[in-house]
Design a protein around this motif. Structure first.
Motif, PDB file in Angstrom:
ATOM      1  N   TRP A  88       0.853  -1.184   0.000  1.00  0.00           N
ATOM      2  CA  TRP A  88       0.000   0.000   0.000  1.00  0.00           C
ATOM      3  C   TRP A  88       0.888   1.232   0.000  1.00  0.00           C
ATOM      4  O   TRP A  88       1.725   1.410   0.875  1.00  0.00           O
ATOM      5  CB  TRP A  88      -0.914   0.002   1.231  1.00  0.00           C
ATOM      6  CG  TRP A  88      -1.839   1.169   1.278  1.00  0.00           C
ATOM      7  CD1 TRP A  88      -1.686   2.307   2.019  1.00  0.00           C
ATOM      8  CD2 TRP A  88      -3.042   1.348   0.534  1.00  0.00           C
ATOM      9  NE1 TRP A  88      -2.720   3.173   1.793  1.00  0.00           N
ATOM     10  CE2 TRP A  88      -3.580   2.598   0.877  1.00  0.00           C
ATOM     11  CE3 TRP A  88      -3.733   0.573  -0.391  1.00  0.00           C
ATOM     12  CZ2 TRP A  88      -4.758   3.089   0.347  1.00  0.00           C
ATOM     13  CZ3 TRP A  88      -4.906   1.054  -0.912  1.00  0.00           C
ATOM     14  CH2 TRP A  88      -5.406   2.301  -0.552  1.00  0.00           C
ATOM     15  N   ASN A  89       0.725   2.047  -1.022  1.00  0.00           N
ATOM     16  CA  ASN A  89       1.499   3.285  -1.170  1.00  0.00           C
ATOM     17  C   ASN A  89       3.009   3.041  -1.045  1.00  0.00           C
ATOM     18  O   ASN A  89       3.725   3.781  -0.372  1.00  0.00           O
ATOM     19  CB  ASN A  89       1.059   4.342  -0.156  1.00  0.00           C
ATOM     20  CG  ASN A  89      -0.290   4.918  -0.498  1.00  0.00           C
ATOM     21  OD1 ASN A  89      -0.753   4.829  -1.631  1.00  0.00           O
ATOM     22  ND2 ASN A  89      -0.936   5.506   0.483  1.00  0.00           N
ATOM     23  N   HIS A  93       3.020  -4.426   3.834  1.00  0.00           N
ATOM     24  CA  HIS A  93       2.440  -4.678   5.155  1.00  0.00           C
ATOM     25  C   HIS A  93       2.202  -6.172   5.301  1.00  0.00           C
ATOM     26  O   HIS A  93       1.561  -6.790   4.453  1.00  0.00           O
ATOM     27  CB  HIS A  93       1.124  -3.917   5.318  1.00  0.00           C
ATOM     28  CG  HIS A  93       1.292  -2.441   5.188  1.00  0.00           C
ATOM     29  ND1 HIS A  93       1.671  -1.653   6.243  1.00  0.00           N
ATOM     30  CD2 HIS A  93       1.173  -1.613   4.117  1.00  0.00           C
ATOM     31  CE1 HIS A  93       1.759  -0.400   5.849  1.00  0.00           C
ATOM     32  NE2 HIS A  93       1.460  -0.354   4.551  1.00  0.00           N
ATOM     33  N   GLU A 115      -9.751  -3.423  11.103  1.00  0.00           N
ATOM     34  CA  GLU A 115      -9.033  -2.441  11.907  1.00  0.00           C
ATOM     35  C   GLU A 115      -7.631  -2.207  11.348  1.00  0.00           C
ATOM     36  O   GLU A 115      -7.160  -1.072  11.295  1.00  0.00           O
ATOM     37  CB  GLU A 115      -8.921  -2.910  13.360  1.00  0.00           C
ATOM     38  CG  GLU A 115     -10.171  -2.753  14.165  1.00  0.00           C
ATOM     39  CD  GLU A 115      -9.950  -3.095  15.634  1.00  0.00           C
ATOM     40  OE1 GLU A 115      -8.910  -3.710  15.981  1.00  0.00           O
ATOM     41  OE2 GLU A 115     -10.811  -2.740  16.437  1.00  0.00           O
ATOM     42  N   ARG A 118      -7.852  -0.199   8.137  1.00  0.00           N
ATOM     43  CA  ARG A 118      -8.156   1.196   8.457  1.00  0.00           C
ATOM     44  C   ARG A 118      -6.903   1.917   8.948  1.00  0.00           C
ATOM     45  O   ARG A 118      -6.647   3.060   8.575  1.00  0.00           O
ATOM     46  CB  ARG A 118      -9.257   1.255   9.524  1.00  0.00           C
ATOM     47  CG  ARG A 118      -9.846   2.610   9.739  1.00  0.00           C
ATOM     48  CD  ARG A 118     -11.066   2.563  10.673  1.00  0.00           C
ATOM     49  NE  ARG A 118     -12.050   1.613  10.157  1.00  0.00           N
ATOM     50  CZ  ARG A 118     -12.543   0.592  10.877  1.00  0.00           C
ATOM     51  NH1 ARG A 118     -12.192   0.403  12.116  1.00  0.00           N
ATOM     52  NH2 ARG A 118     -13.425  -0.229  10.338  1.00  0.00           N
ATOM     53  N   ALA A 119      -6.090   1.224   9.763  1.00  0.00           N
ATOM     54  CA  ALA A 119      -4.857   1.829  10.268  1.00  0.00           C
ATOM     55  C   ALA A 119      -3.862   2.068   9.132  1.00  0.00           C
ATOM     56  O   ALA A 119      -3.152   3.075   9.113  1.00  0.00           O
ATOM     57  CB  ALA A 119      -4.232   0.934  11.332  1.00  0.00           C
ATOM     58  N   ILE A 120      -3.830   1.168   8.170  1.00  0.00           N
ATOM     59  CA  ILE A 120      -2.893   1.299   7.045  1.00  0.00           C
ATOM     60  C   ILE A 120      -3.325   2.413   6.099  1.00  0.00           C
ATOM     61  O   ILE A 120      -2.510   3.241   5.686  1.00  0.00           O
ATOM     62  CB  ILE A 120      -2.772  -0.039   6.279  1.00  0.00           C
ATOM     63  CG1 ILE A 120      -2.066  -1.085   7.151  1.00  0.00           C
ATOM     64  CG2 ILE A 120      -2.035   0.146   4.955  1.00  0.00           C
ATOM     65  CD1 ILE A 120      -2.118  -2.504   6.591  1.00  0.00           C
ATOM     66  N   THR A 121      -4.608   2.457   5.770  1.00  0.00           N
ATOM     67  CA  THR A 121      -5.090   3.371   4.726  1.00  0.00           C
ATOM     68  C   THR A 121      -5.619   4.694   5.253  1.00  0.00           C
ATOM     69  O   THR A 121      -5.701   5.669   4.504  1.00  0.00           O
ATOM     70  CB  THR A 121      -6.218   2.712   3.913  1.00  0.00           C
ATOM     71  OG1 THR A 121      -7.345   2.505   4.782  1.00  0.00           O
ATOM     72  CG2 THR A 121      -5.771   1.403   3.298  1.00  0.00           C
ATOM     73  N   GLY A 122      -6.054   4.704   6.505  1.00  0.00           N
ATOM     74  CA  GLY A 122      -6.665   5.915   7.052  1.00  0.00           C
ATOM     75  C   GLY A 122      -8.124   6.064   6.658  1.00  0.00           C
ATOM     76  O   GLY A 122      -8.743   7.081   6.956  1.00  0.00           O
ATOM     77  N   THR A 123      -8.682   5.067   5.993  1.00  0.00           N
ATOM     78  CA  THR A 123     -10.099   5.087   5.598  1.00  0.00           C
ATOM     79  C   THR A 123     -10.732   3.751   5.945  1.00  0.00           C
ATOM     80  O   THR A 123     -10.057   2.765   6.198  1.00  0.00           O
ATOM     81  CB  THR A 123     -10.271   5.335   4.084  1.00  0.00           C
ATOM     82  OG1 THR A 123      -9.614   4.288   3.370  1.00  0.00           O
ATOM     83  CG2 THR A 123      -9.688   6.678   3.671  1.00  0.00           C
ATOM     84  N   ARG A 124     -12.060   3.733   5.926  1.00  0.00           N
ATOM     85  CA  ARG A 124     -12.778   2.488   6.244  1.00  0.00           C
ATOM     86  C   ARG A 124     -12.695   1.516   5.071  1.00  0.00           C
ATOM     87  O   ARG A 124     -13.107   1.848   3.968  1.00  0.00           O
ATOM     88  CB  ARG A 124     -14.230   2.786   6.582  1.00  0.00           C
ATOM     89  CG  ARG A 124     -14.373   3.593   7.864  1.00  0.00           C
ATOM     90  CD  ARG A 124     -15.810   3.782   8.256  1.00  0.00           C
ATOM     91  NE  ARG A 124     -16.483   2.545   8.589  1.00  0.00           N
ATOM     92  CZ  ARG A 124     -16.440   1.962   9.788  1.00  0.00           C
ATOM     93  NH1 ARG A 124     -15.747   2.503  10.759  1.00  0.00           N
ATOM     94  NH2 ARG A 124     -17.102   0.851  10.014  1.00  0.00           N
ATOM     95  N   TRP A 125     -12.159   0.368   5.338  1.00  0.00           N
ATOM     96  CA  TRP A 125     -12.030  -0.692   4.345  1.00  0.00           C
ATOM     97  C   TRP A 125     -12.578  -1.975   4.931  1.00  0.00           C
ATOM     98  O   TRP A 125     -12.489  -2.203   6.128  1.00  0.00           O
ATOM     99  CB  TRP A 125     -10.548  -0.952   4.044  1.00  0.00           C
ATOM    100  CG  TRP A 125      -9.968  -0.239   2.896  1.00  0.00           C
ATOM    101  CD1 TRP A 125      -9.506   1.047   2.873  1.00  0.00           C
ATOM    102  CD2 TRP A 125      -9.729  -0.767   1.592  1.00  0.00           C
ATOM    103  NE1 TRP A 125      -8.999   1.345   1.642  1.00  0.00           N
ATOM    104  CE2 TRP A 125      -9.117   0.244   0.836  1.00  0.00           C
ATOM    105  CE3 TRP A 125      -9.957  -1.995   0.988  1.00  0.00           C
ATOM    106  CZ2 TRP A 125      -8.752   0.072  -0.483  1.00  0.00           C
ATOM    107  CZ3 TRP A 125      -9.585  -2.170  -0.318  1.00  0.00           C
ATOM    108  CH2 TRP A 125      -8.997  -1.140  -1.048  1.00  0.00           C
TER     109      TRP A 125
END
Length: 139
Positions: A88-89, A93, A115, A118-125
């Motif tokens: 991711w980016n 991970h 969870e 969400r911590a990795i992306t900063g958005t709800r996945w």
């Protein structure tokens, strides 16, 4: 409600008239009586009585049944010993699942893959979707 009284109630359904079964449905569920045969209503009512006494289906089971009914996606369960890897980016991970099915990422334990996502992306996945465990079913 004791186990014995639940068994007695379920057994009593077999001798009830269709009108009695419909009335009992309203009493137990508080819902409108579905338009099904009396025999199917007896089965549904037996389930409702048992679910109220012993607990219904788990959230996970309900989601799995809904997913199967929709026939659009399929989600594989996480299993002990599993390692999930996602880029991711530009960062890789790695998530490990231990023998007690606890999810580990970034040096700590997490309650769910969602969870972590969400911590990795900063958005709800959806965690299973983010890590490739949830996939569309071929038509």
């Amino acid at each position: 409600m004791t186990r014995r009284s639940v068994e007695e109630e379920v057994e009593a359904l077999a001798t009830m008239s269709p009108a009695q079964v419909r009335a009992r449905w309203k009493q137990v569920t508080g819902a409108v009586v579905p338009k099904v045969s009396p025999s199917l209503l007896r089965l549904a009512l037996a389930y409702e009585l048992q679910a109220k006494a012993y607990g219904g289906l788990s959230r996970k089971t309900q989601q799995r049944l809904a997913q199967l009914a929709a026939a659009k996606t399929q989600t594989r369960d996480i299993k002990p010993g599993m390692r999930l890897v996602r880029e991711w980016n530009g960062a890789v991970h790695v998530v490990d699942v231990d023998d007690s099915s606890t999810i580990h990422w970034n040096g700590r334990a997490w309650r769910s893959l969602s969870e972590v996502a969400r911590a990795i992306t900063g958005t709800r996945w959806s965690g299973p979707a983010f890590f490739g465990l949830k996939q569309k079913v071929a038509a």
